[in-house]
Motif scaffolding. Structure first.
Motif, PDB file in Angstrom:
ATOM      1  N   ILE A   1      -1.565  -9.060  -0.164  1.00  0.00           N
ATOM      2  CA  ILE A   1      -1.827  -7.650   0.099  1.00  0.00           C
ATOM      3  C   ILE A   1      -1.037  -7.254   1.335  1.00  0.00           C
ATOM      4  O   ILE A   1      -1.117  -7.903   2.367  1.00  0.00           O
ATOM      5  CB  ILE A   1      -3.336  -7.412   0.341  1.00  0.00           C
ATOM      6  CG1 ILE A   1      -4.136  -7.804  -0.910  1.00  0.00           C
ATOM      7  CG2 ILE A   1      -3.594  -5.957   0.709  1.00  0.00           C
ATOM      8  CD1 ILE A   1      -5.639  -7.812  -0.707  1.00  0.00           C
ATOM      9  N   TRP A   2      -0.258  -6.186   1.221  1.00  0.00           N
ATOM     10  CA  TRP A   2       0.507  -5.695   2.363  1.00  0.00           C
ATOM     11  C   TRP A   2       0.477  -4.180   2.335  1.00  0.00           C
ATOM     12  O   TRP A   2       0.156  -3.562   1.323  1.00  0.00           O
ATOM     13  CB  TRP A   2       1.936  -6.242   2.392  1.00  0.00           C
ATOM     14  CG  TRP A   2       2.686  -6.125   1.105  1.00  0.00           C
ATOM     15  CD1 TRP A   2       2.660  -6.989   0.049  1.00  0.00           C
ATOM     16  CD2 TRP A   2       3.590  -5.081   0.731  1.00  0.00           C
ATOM     17  NE1 TRP A   2       3.474  -6.547  -0.950  1.00  0.00           N
ATOM     18  CE2 TRP A   2       4.055  -5.385  -0.571  1.00  0.00           C
ATOM     19  CE3 TRP A   2       4.048  -3.928   1.345  1.00  0.00           C
ATOM     20  CZ2 TRP A   2       4.958  -4.569  -1.249  1.00  0.00           C
ATOM     21  CZ3 TRP A   2       4.946  -3.116   0.676  1.00  0.00           C
ATOM     22  CH2 TRP A   2       5.391  -3.439  -0.601  1.00  0.00           C
ATOM     23  N   TYR A   3       0.793  -3.573   3.457  1.00  0.00           N
ATOM     24  CA  TYR A   3       0.658  -2.134   3.611  1.00  0.00           C
ATOM     25  C   TYR A   3       2.005  -1.503   3.923  1.00  0.00           C
ATOM     26  O   TYR A   3       2.819  -2.086   4.625  1.00  0.00           O
ATOM     27  CB  TYR A   3      -0.341  -1.821   4.729  1.00  0.00           C
ATOM     28  CG  TYR A   3      -1.707  -2.398   4.416  1.00  0.00           C
ATOM     29  CD1 TYR A   3      -2.632  -1.656   3.701  1.00  0.00           C
ATOM     30  CD2 TYR A   3      -2.036  -3.704   4.769  1.00  0.00           C
ATOM     31  CE1 TYR A   3      -3.867  -2.192   3.365  1.00  0.00           C
ATOM     32  CE2 TYR A   3      -3.270  -4.244   4.445  1.00  0.00           C
ATOM     33  CZ  TYR A   3      -4.174  -3.483   3.747  1.00  0.00           C
ATOM     34  OH  TYR A   3      -5.387  -4.019   3.414  1.00  0.00           O
ATOM     35  N   ALA A   4       2.214  -0.320   3.377  1.00  0.00           N
ATOM     36  CA  ALA A   4       3.464   0.415   3.614  1.00  0.00           C
ATOM     37  C   ALA A   4       3.152   1.897   3.683  1.00  0.00           C
ATOM     38  O   ALA A   4       2.209   2.370   3.064  1.00  0.00           O
ATOM     39  CB  ALA A   4       4.459   0.137   2.493  1.00  0.00           C
ATOM     40  N   ARG A   5       3.963   2.597   4.433  1.00  0.00           N
ATOM     41  CA  ARG A   5       3.840   4.059   4.496  1.00  0.00           C
ATOM     42  C   ARG A   5       5.092   4.660   3.895  1.00  0.00           C
ATOM     43  O   ARG A   5       6.198   4.217   4.165  1.00  0.00           O
ATOM     44  CB  ARG A   5       3.697   4.533   5.938  1.00  0.00           C
ATOM     45  CG  ARG A   5       2.401   4.126   6.577  1.00  0.00           C
ATOM     46  CD  ARG A   5       2.287   4.766   7.952  1.00  0.00           C
ATOM     47  NE  ARG A   5       1.100   4.303   8.622  1.00  0.00           N
ATOM     48  CZ  ARG A   5      -0.044   4.975   8.622  1.00  0.00           C
ATOM     49  NH1 ARG A   5      -0.138   6.114   7.993  1.00  0.00           N
ATOM     50  NH2 ARG A   5      -1.081   4.503   9.269  1.00  0.00           N
ATOM     51  N   ALA A   6       4.899   5.681   3.083  1.00  0.00           N
ATOM     52  CA  ALA A   6       6.031   6.386   2.480  1.00  0.00           C
ATOM     53  C   ALA A   6       6.069   7.796   3.030  1.00  0.00           C
ATOM     54  O   ALA A   6       5.035   8.383   3.347  1.00  0.00           O
ATOM     55  CB  ALA A   6       5.881   6.430   0.965  1.00  0.00           C
TER      56      ALA A   6
END
Length: 126
Positions: free
Chosen positions: A111-116
């Protein structure tokens, strides 16, 4: 493309995603072993469409995790992998929204997080 409506693992570690909207990421490298395993579960139309270049190393869209459960043989077609031995856990995906254009982004295992950017997050829910 909604081919794969169940994401699978051999562990239940992704249970925390139940009820959340997640990103669908295409890995940088094409997994030929996974494709071979899915071969018999794909219909002719889907097999033909794999002849085009598939996106890689990008976010393709989002989906709602509607269920997290132990999988069985009846789940194989939607998971695109043989689930008949009972060793797999699945995230059942609904409300799949495909982005009009994939967003280039590096991923990682787990599980990893990203912002677009908002301009990148427009979608096409075909």
């Amino acid at each position: 493309n909604e081919w794969k409506k169940i994401e699978t693992r051999t562990h239940s570690g992704f249970k925390s995603l139940l009820g959340k909207r997640i990103g669908i990421h295409a890995g940088k490298k094409f997994d030929f072993d996974a494709f071979k395993a899915a071969w018999n579960l794909l219909d002719a139309e889907k097999l033909e469409s794999t002849r085009v270049d598939l996106p890689s190393g990008c976010l393709l869209g989002t989906a709602l995790v509607a269920d997290h459960r132990k999988l069985g043989a009846l789940d194989s077609k939607l998971a695109l992998i043989n689930c008949s031995d009972g060793s797999r856990w699945g995230l059942v995906l609904e409300e799949i929204d495909r982005f009009a254009e994939p967003i280039r982004i590096s991923g990682s295992q787990g599980i990893w997080y990203a912002r677009a950017k908002k301009t990148e997050a427009t979608h096409d829910s075909r």
